[in-house]
Motif scaffolding. Structure first.
Motif, PDB file in Angstrom:
ATOM      1  N   VAL A 172      35.572  42.325  53.079  1.00 47.97           N
ATOM      2  CA  VAL A 172      35.646  43.589  52.345  1.00 47.97           C
ATOM      3  C   VAL A 172      36.019  43.326  50.886  1.00 47.97           C
ATOM      4  N   TYR A 231      37.933  44.640  45.733  1.00 51.02           N
ATOM      5  CA  TYR A 231      39.326  45.063  45.945  1.00 51.02           C
ATOM      6  C   TYR A 231      39.501  45.382  47.430  1.00 51.02           C
ATOM      7  N   HIS A 232      40.754  45.487  47.864  1.00 55.69           N
ATOM      8  CA  HIS A 232      41.053  45.908  49.232  1.00 55.69           C
ATOM      9  C   HIS A 232      42.206  46.894  49.181  1.00 55.69           C
ATOM     10  N   GLU A 247      32.060  38.825  39.146  1.00 60.95           N
ATOM     11  CA  GLU A 247      32.132  39.665  40.344  1.00 60.95           C
ATOM     12  C   GLU A 247      32.225  38.844  41.626  1.00 60.95           C
ATOM     13  N   LYS A 303      33.044  41.943  49.025  1.00 57.92           N
ATOM     14  CA  LYS A 303      31.988  42.930  48.808  1.00 57.92           C
ATOM     15  C   LYS A 303      32.376  43.971  47.754  1.00 57.92           C
ATOM     16  N   ASP A 304      33.634  44.445  47.822  1.00 59.91           N
ATOM     17  CA  ASP A 304      34.049  45.567  46.977  1.00 59.91           C
ATOM     18  C   ASP A 304      34.795  45.142  45.720  1.00 59.91           C
ATOM     19  N   LYS A 326      26.916  49.373  55.107  1.00 60.35           N
ATOM     20  CA  LYS A 326      27.424  48.524  54.033  1.00 60.35           C
ATOM     21  C   LYS A 326      28.049  47.238  54.551  1.00 60.35           C
ATOM     22  N   TYR A 327      28.776  47.335  55.673  1.00 53.91           N
ATOM     23  CA  TYR A 327      29.539  46.182  56.159  1.00 53.91           C
ATOM     24  C   TYR A 327      28.984  45.634  57.476  1.00 53.91           C
TER      25      TYR A 327
END
Length: 419
Positions: free
Chosen positions: A277, A283-284, A382, A280-281, A242-243
């Motif tokens: 991160v 949130y962290h 997003e 991509k998500d 993913k990362y």
């Protein structure tokens, strides 16, 4: 080990078990009394067993005689003898209890008043909790605080020593006696060092404390929302998939590349990773990384629900750093930022009308490298974009004061030891 010594060693560890039961029963007077009585008698029984088996212990008189004189000169062991005689011949010790109430409404220890009063040892927990709701603090402080209750038990006839600490001293003294016994073989197990207080008997103040949290007009047991993060190989593979295009994995092929950076460069590197991160998500998580040397020793996900959680989390983090001997940490999270409003001094940034979301990283070392990286971020559906990055000295940030205080204490102790 000589067979004649085994019963005495067994009693030694039975006594430690009773000691643990006593510490775990600090807020249950009857259970505490039973455990204390048992611990005292087991410790005293050790010398009785040694003397009963002296014919089987080679060189007993030449070994035990000097130790007997040494033990007679130890005030704590003299108390142990008198306490055991009192329990066996007259009844329970006359126990007195003192309750210490600390309101944890700040990152900094001692900033909020501490209350300490004498109470009847049979006072119930419910009665104790009721007393804490009227301490005269500002409502805004009290409602955003933890309440730490620390109970102190003493023997009326030996008021200068707390009972748990007193019995741990007695345990260590008796352990030293057995360690030195002929044919004990304890020295082979331990090397040349003398026995010290077991790790389980350290930090007794925390062990005999309970945390409560304000809930409406009462107090309820507190639960701290943090847990260690560990990854197995399946986790690692899915994370890399993913990362894989983020800084962490782009530099993976360069062995030691992250560890070779200066601490400021490491903070900047992990901040860039956190930005990726977040994008991509969306949130962290609130993540703390604790390092011993260059090694990542512990990774903790923090789940704070309110201000009180934040205060307690950072104190717990400081305790972890002290316990494992960590020399640096990096913490990254989302946060709210807002100008201080003197008309609302107790209002946090999250409640401010003009609040702004930011990504923040705080890094510090025991050598005085302290950095705070922050950048505002904006959401368009997003898609997340970042504003200008700011780097500040984190030394004055209240949140990390518990950690800086731990390192300051360690550095002073090291300096005094070297001098």
């Amino acid at each position: 080990m000589d067979v004649s010594l085994k019963p005495a060693f067994r009693r030694l560890f039975d006594a430690k078990s009773h000691w643990h039961k006593a510490v775990n029963s600090y807020f249950e007077p009857n259970d505490f009394r039973i455990a204390i009585n048992s611990c005292i008698q087991e410790l005293r029984n050790i010398t009785f067993l040694l003397q009963a088996n002296k014919r089987e212990i080679p060189g007993f008189d030449s070994w035990y005689g000097p130790w007997q004189e040494k033990m007679r000169g130890n005030p704590s062991l003299r108390w142990l003898v008198e306490a055991r005689n009192y329990i066996v011949k007259r009844g329970d010790l006359e126990l007195l209890s003192k309750l210490r109430i600390e309101v944890i409404g700040s990152y900094i220890a001692g900033e909020v008043k501490i209350f300490e009063e004498d109470y009847n040892p049979n006072l119930t927990n419910t009665e104790i909790y009721t007393k804490t709701v009227s301490l005269g603090l500002p409502v805004e402080v009290f409602e955003n605080s933890y309440v730490k209750l620390q109970r102190r038990w003493i023997d009326k006839n030996y008021p200068s020593h707390e009972l748990g600490e007193l019995l741990s001293e007695c345990w260590s003294a008796v352990a030293e006696l057995l360690y030195d016994a002929p044919n004990s073989d304890a020295s082979k197990d331990r090397g040349s060092s003398t026995p010290k207080l077991p790790p389980c008997m350290h930090e007794q103040l925390e062990m005999r404390s309970i945390l409560m949290k304000v809930c409406g007009k009462t107090l309820v047991p507190a639960v701290i929302g943090s847990e260690s993060v560990s990854l197995d190989e399946t986790d690692r593979a899915s994370i890399e998939e993913k990362y894989g295009d983020t800084p962490l994995f782009r530099e993976k092929g360069e062995a030691g590349s992250i560890a070779s950076k200066s601490f400021k460069e490491q903070c900047e590197f992990f901040f860039e990773q956190a930005k990726c991160v977040l994008q991509k998500d969306g949130y962290h998580i609130h993540l703390a990384m604790i390092f011993v040397g260059k090694t990542l020793a512990k990774m903790i996900e923090i789940r704070n629900e309110d201000k009180a959680d934040k205060y307690m989390t950072m104190r717990n983090l400081a305790s972890t750093i002290e316990r494992i001997g960590a020399n640096s940490f990096i913490m990254v999270s989302e946060a709210w930022s807002a100008e201080f409003d003197p008309m609302n001094p107790y209002r946090g940034a999250a409640e401010a009308p003009s609040r702004q979301e930011i990504l923040m990283l705080i890094g510090a070392t025991n050598e005085g490298d302290n950095y705070c990286f922050s950048a505002p971020f904006y959401r368009d559906g997003e898609v997340i974009s970042f504003g200008d990055q700011v780097i500040m000295d984190a030394t004055k940030m209240n949140a990390i004061q518990p950690i800086l205080a731990i390192w300051s204490k360690q550095n002073r102790a090291q300096s005094n030891g070297e001098s």
